[in-house]
Design a protein around this motif. Sequence first.
Motif, mmCIF file in Angstrom:
data_model
loop_
_atom_site.group_PDB
_atom_site.id
_atom_site.type_symbol
_atom_site.label_atom_id
_atom_site.label_comp_id
_atom_site.label_asym_id
_atom_site.label_seq_id
_atom_site.Cartn_x
_atom_site.Cartn_y
_atom_site.Cartn_z
ATOM 1 N N ARG A 47 0.849 -1.197 0.000
ATOM 2 C CA ARG A 47 0.000 0.000 0.000
ATOM 3 C C ARG A 47 0.880 1.241 0.000
ATOM 4 O O ARG A 47 2.085 1.181 0.296
ATOM 5 C CB ARG A 47 -0.918 0.001 1.227
ATOM 6 C CG ARG A 47 -0.189 0.091 2.538
ATOM 7 C CD ARG A 47 -1.165 0.239 3.710
ATOM 8 N NE ARG A 47 -0.487 0.295 4.983
ATOM 9 C CZ ARG A 47 0.099 1.367 5.509
ATOM 10 N NH1 ARG A 47 0.121 2.510 4.794
ATOM 11 N NH2 ARG A 47 0.683 1.326 6.680
ATOM 12 N N PRO A 48 0.291 2.401 -0.311
ATOM 13 C CA PRO A 48 1.094 3.638 -0.328
ATOM 14 C C PRO A 48 1.546 4.019 1.089
ATOM 15 O O PRO A 48 0.901 3.709 2.084
ATOM 16 C CB PRO A 48 0.110 4.682 -0.891
ATOM 17 C CG PRO A 48 -0.952 3.892 -1.568
ATOM 18 C CD PRO A 48 -1.077 2.603 -0.834
ATOM 19 N N CYS A 49 2.665 4.710 1.138
ATOM 20 C CA CYS A 49 3.239 5.154 2.420
ATOM 21 C C CYS A 49 2.612 6.500 2.802
ATOM 22 O O CYS A 49 2.535 7.433 1.998
ATOM 23 C CB CYS A 49 4.757 5.286 2.311
ATOM 24 S SG CYS A 49 5.540 5.825 3.842
ATOM 25 N N THR A 50 2.171 6.635 4.042
ATOM 26 C CA THR A 50 1.576 7.867 4.556
ATOM 27 C C THR A 50 2.560 8.603 5.462
ATOM 28 O O THR A 50 3.629 8.085 5.803
ATOM 29 C CB THR A 50 0.290 7.545 5.333
ATOM 30 O OG1 THR A 50 0.648 6.777 6.496
ATOM 31 C CG2 THR A 50 -0.693 6.757 4.485
#
Length: 292
Positions: free
Chosen positions: A221-224
């Motif tokens: 998943r994308p990094c926040t």
Amino acid sequence: MTPMLHHLALLLVLAPAPSVLSAAATEHNTSAMRFYDAGQFAPAVDEFQAAYESMPDARGDLAGREQLMGSMRATLLALHEQTHEAAPLCRLQGLLQGHADALAAAYPDDLDKLETRSARARHDEATKQLATFGPDACKPPPPPEPAPALLPVEQPEPPPKTLVSPPTAPTENPGPRRLQIAGGVMLPVGLVALGVLGAVASRYRRDLARGDALQIELALRPCTDDDRTLMRELLATTRREEGLIIALGLTGAALVTASTALLIRGGLQRRRERLGLAPQRHGVGLTLTGAF
């Protein structure tokens, strides 16, 4: 052993931290060491305790009281080994209980302080040793029964009593027993350092596992921003824990090694052969003592 720790061990043997003792405590401590070196353990304990009681501030005199408590423990254990009686262990148990209580009162916000845990652990060791003497080992003896009243009889005058001078502190130089005291004081500190190392290593493994789990999750998943903050915190924490692991491991191992060497060296010196002349009234006696 690093040069710094080797120098620390020599200071403990030749001049055991005089700066942490008050003037009165230093005087009692010197007298106690002379009694100890001569094998007179009972008066040595009395002098060590007088030095300890002359420094009543559990917080301000922490270092000196810790040193004197270690000396009293080593001397009482030596007295128990000499007499095989429960009384020295009972006295040690009471001293350690009072020492732990004083530390708890002086540091109410740090009840898990290293010195407090060490005093309690040594108290538990003395309690386990006393278990072999039965549950009434430390109970005072019952008061003697009153003797029956007897008619007064005329008694002859007793012979004049011969005054017995109190034991005087010998003037011998410190010997192998001082090495054993220094080793006995350093060994528990090294063991505590290794115990703390285990707890830090456990936290370090958990933080590494969290970091690995986060990297696997970010691959899917994308990094926040929260992920980046958590990763920075985990990186800083693991670096700090790595430094603690190295420092505690080196210090604990060095202290355990040094204390073991001191105990072995002191024991070997006590068995070393000694040759001396004993002057007699009608001649000279030759004595040879040692372990064969």
